[in-house]
Design a protein around this motif. Structure first.
Motif, PDB file in Angstrom:
ATOM      1  N   SER A   1       0.734  -1.229  -0.110  1.00  0.00           N
ATOM      2  CA  SER A   1       0.004  -0.210  -0.062  1.00  0.00           C
ATOM      3  C   SER A   1       0.826   1.087   0.059  1.00  0.00           C
ATOM      4  CB  SER A   1      -0.838  -0.003   1.235  1.00  0.00           C
ATOM      5  OG  SER A   1      -1.758  -1.198   1.041  1.00  0.00           O
ATOM      6  N   ILE A   2       0.106   2.308  -0.614  1.00  0.00           N
ATOM      7  CA  ILE A   2       1.002   3.451  -0.622  1.00  0.00           C
ATOM      8  C   ILE A   2       0.145   4.747  -0.127  1.00  0.00           C
ATOM      9  CG2 ILE A   2       2.282   2.929  -2.737  1.00  0.00           C
ATOM     10  CD1 ILE A   2       0.495   4.631  -4.282  1.00  0.00           C
TER      11      ILE A   2
ATOM     12  N   ILE B   1      -0.515  -2.741  -6.106  1.00  0.00           N
ATOM     13  CA  ILE B   1      -1.009  -1.931  -4.837  1.00  0.00           C
ATOM     14  C   ILE B   1      -2.306  -2.343  -4.470  1.00  0.00           C
ATOM     15  CG2 ILE B   1      -1.793   0.424  -4.340  1.00  0.00           C
ATOM     16  CD1 ILE B   1       0.137   1.406  -6.821  1.00  0.00           C
ATOM     17  N   GLN B   2      -2.163  -2.493  -3.247  1.00  0.00           N
ATOM     18  CA  GLN B   2      -3.433  -3.002  -2.416  1.00  0.00           C
ATOM     19  C   GLN B   2      -4.445  -1.600  -2.166  1.00  0.00           C
ATOM     20  OE1 GLN B   2      -5.871  -5.409  -1.747  1.00  0.00           O
ATOM     21  NE2 GLN B   2      -3.968  -6.495  -1.101  1.00  0.00           N
TER      22      GLN B   2
ATOM     23  N   GLY C   1       1.710  -5.801   7.017  1.00  0.00           N
ATOM     24  CA  GLY C   1       0.439  -6.344   6.038  1.00  0.00           C
ATOM     25  C   GLY C   1       0.397  -5.851   4.822  1.00  0.00           C
ATOM     26  N   CYS C   2      -0.290  -6.454   3.876  1.00  0.00           N
ATOM     27  CA  CYS C   2      -0.553  -5.762   2.475  1.00  0.00           C
ATOM     28  C   CYS C   2      -1.197  -4.438   2.475  1.00  0.00           C
ATOM     29  CB  CYS C   2      -1.137  -6.882   1.538  1.00  0.00           C
ATOM     30  SG  CYS C   2      -3.002  -6.988   2.186  1.00  0.00           S
ATOM     31  N   ARG C   3      -1.868  -4.250   3.647  1.00  0.00           N
ATOM     32  CA  ARG C   3      -2.499  -2.929   3.677  1.00  0.00           C
ATOM     33  C   ARG C   3      -1.573  -1.780   4.429  1.00  0.00           C
ATOM     34  NH1 ARG C   3      -8.096  -3.047   2.572  1.00  0.00           N
ATOM     35  NH2 ARG C   3      -8.377  -0.891   3.812  1.00  0.00           N
ATOM     36  N   SER C   4      -0.549  -2.232   4.824  1.00  0.00           N
ATOM     37  CA  SER C   4       0.430  -1.349   5.477  1.00  0.00           C
ATOM     38  C   SER C   4       1.052  -0.387   4.436  1.00  0.00           C
ATOM     39  CB  SER C   4       1.589  -2.138   6.171  1.00  0.00           C
ATOM     40  OG  SER C   4       1.009  -3.130   7.327  1.00  0.00           O
ATOM     41  N   VAL C   5       1.081   0.783   4.723  1.00  0.00           N
ATOM     42  CA  VAL C   5       1.912   1.634   3.699  1.00  0.00           C
ATOM     43  C   VAL C   5       3.236   1.418   3.872  1.00  0.00           C
ATOM     44  CG1 VAL C   5       2.406   4.282   3.250  1.00  0.00           C
ATOM     45  CG2 VAL C   5       0.114   3.569   3.815  1.00  0.00           C
TER      46      VAL C   5
END
Length: 353
Positions: A191-192, A313-314, A218-222
């Motif tokens: 994530s960005i 990108i998630q 996490g994949c949702r972590s920036v």
């Protein structure tokens, strides 16, 4: 079992989980099967923490609380109201789960069961303490779930569909073995956040939650921020200073020291504040204790880049490109309809009938 029965069971699970908060554990008398499960749950939380050094009690409880907030009768009913879920002959869906953050595969587990199907779960060894226990609680309050839930450490047999989460490398393995059945195969995503330089201190501080929660695993972590050319990072570093205690984690500190040494030996230019390093890099997956950044000259050019990289990108944090982007500080609080990789699992499951 009717859909309403399944909704009721998961909402009761939500009530059970709501007893476990970072402010303390409080046993509530009217919770179903609480005498049998409350003390065992406290032990399972401890087991999860001891089993995986990245799973601090704070992060485990944070995950539990997010699911407690999501699993209400109203939330579940509203989420499913946009679908036509017919009572069908159940199919068997295999789920191969990641283990990067606590209960990371719970949403897949929920989707399969709430749709009326059977599930076979293969967990990562990094996150195998909590979900089987929550499944046992579901079965205790709704015994008809017993025939629908199986945990396995062996190769899957007799399945009708697959949901598998892993790395880009394991995805090739999954596609080879499971390509002939309906499948969702997830690869690496990160994530960005998009900054314009006009963010408030409160917004940048909230961004710290997106960066540091679960140590960024996490994949949702920036893992990367996009900033204007000549962006001044002073305000960013000042705003996230409240997260500096993260360096007191030995595992995080070891990664910080190791990665810093590697960067310095390689003569990379770094910005750092003693607990986070910023490195200019075109990649999306940054190492622990490192946040990548990339500069942009115009929003239009940035948008083109993001569109071309959308499969990597998630989540996108910040309203610079779209009002639909996630607000600062909210990446780890997804709703039930926030599907990983944007793939609607309920619709997928409806098509395997």
């Amino acid at each position: 079992m009717l859909l309403n029965d399944r909704i009721k069971a998961f909402s009761e699970l939500g009530k059970f989980l709501n007893q476990f908060k970072n402010t303390g554990y409080e046993k509530v008398s009217h919770i179903l099967a609480n005498d049998d499960f409350f003390d065992k749950m406290t032990n399972k939380i401890t087991s999860a923490v001891h089993h995986n050094g990245w799973f601090t009690e704070e992060n485990v409880i944070f995950s539990i609380q997010q699911w407690s907030n999501a699993l209400t009768q109203n939330n579940l009913t509203e989420w499913l109201s946009s679908y036509t879920i017919k009572e069908v002959k159940p199919k068997t869906v295999g789920i191969i789960m990641a283990g990067n953050i606590p209960l990371v595969g719970f949403h897949d587990f929920l989707c399969v069961l709430i749709s009326g199907h059977h599930v076979i779960v293969k967990q990562s060894s990094n996150d195998n303490q909590l979900l089987p226990f929550l499944a046992s609680y579901l079965i205790a309050i709704e015994p008809r779930f017993e025939q629908s839930i199986t945990f396995s450490s062996d190769k899957f047999k007799n399945f009708d569909a697959i949901i598998a989460t892993g790395s880009n490398n394991t995805a090739r393995y999954f596609e080879y073995y499971f390509g002939k059945v309906p499948n969702i195969i997830r690869k690496n995503r990160n994530s960005i956040a998009i900054l314009t330089g006009n963010e408030s201190k409160e917004q940048l501080n909230a961004l710290g939650e997106d960066i540091f929660r679960y140590y960024g695993l996490g994949c949702r972590s920036v893992s990367k921020i996009m900033v204007p050319t000549d962006y001044n990072f002073d305000s960013f570093f000042e705003a996230i200073y409240s997260y500096h205690d993260i360096i007191n984690s030995a595992k995080y500190a070891n990664n910080y020291d190791y990665n810093k040494a590697v960067y310095l030996m390689s003569n990379y230019k770094l910005l750092e504040n003693g607990f986070l390093m910023l490195k200019e890099d075109t990649s999306y997956a940054s190492p622990i204790a490192t946040l990548f950044y990339e500069t942009y000259d115009s929003i239009d050019v940035l948008n083109q880049k993001i569109q071309s990289d959308k499969d990597k990108i998630q989540c996108i944090v910040g309203p610079a490109l779209s009002s639909e982007n996630i607000e600062f500080g909210q990446t780890q609080q997804p709703s039930l309809s926030d599907y990983a990789d944007g793939i609607d699992i309920i619709q997928f499951l409806a098509k395997i009938n």
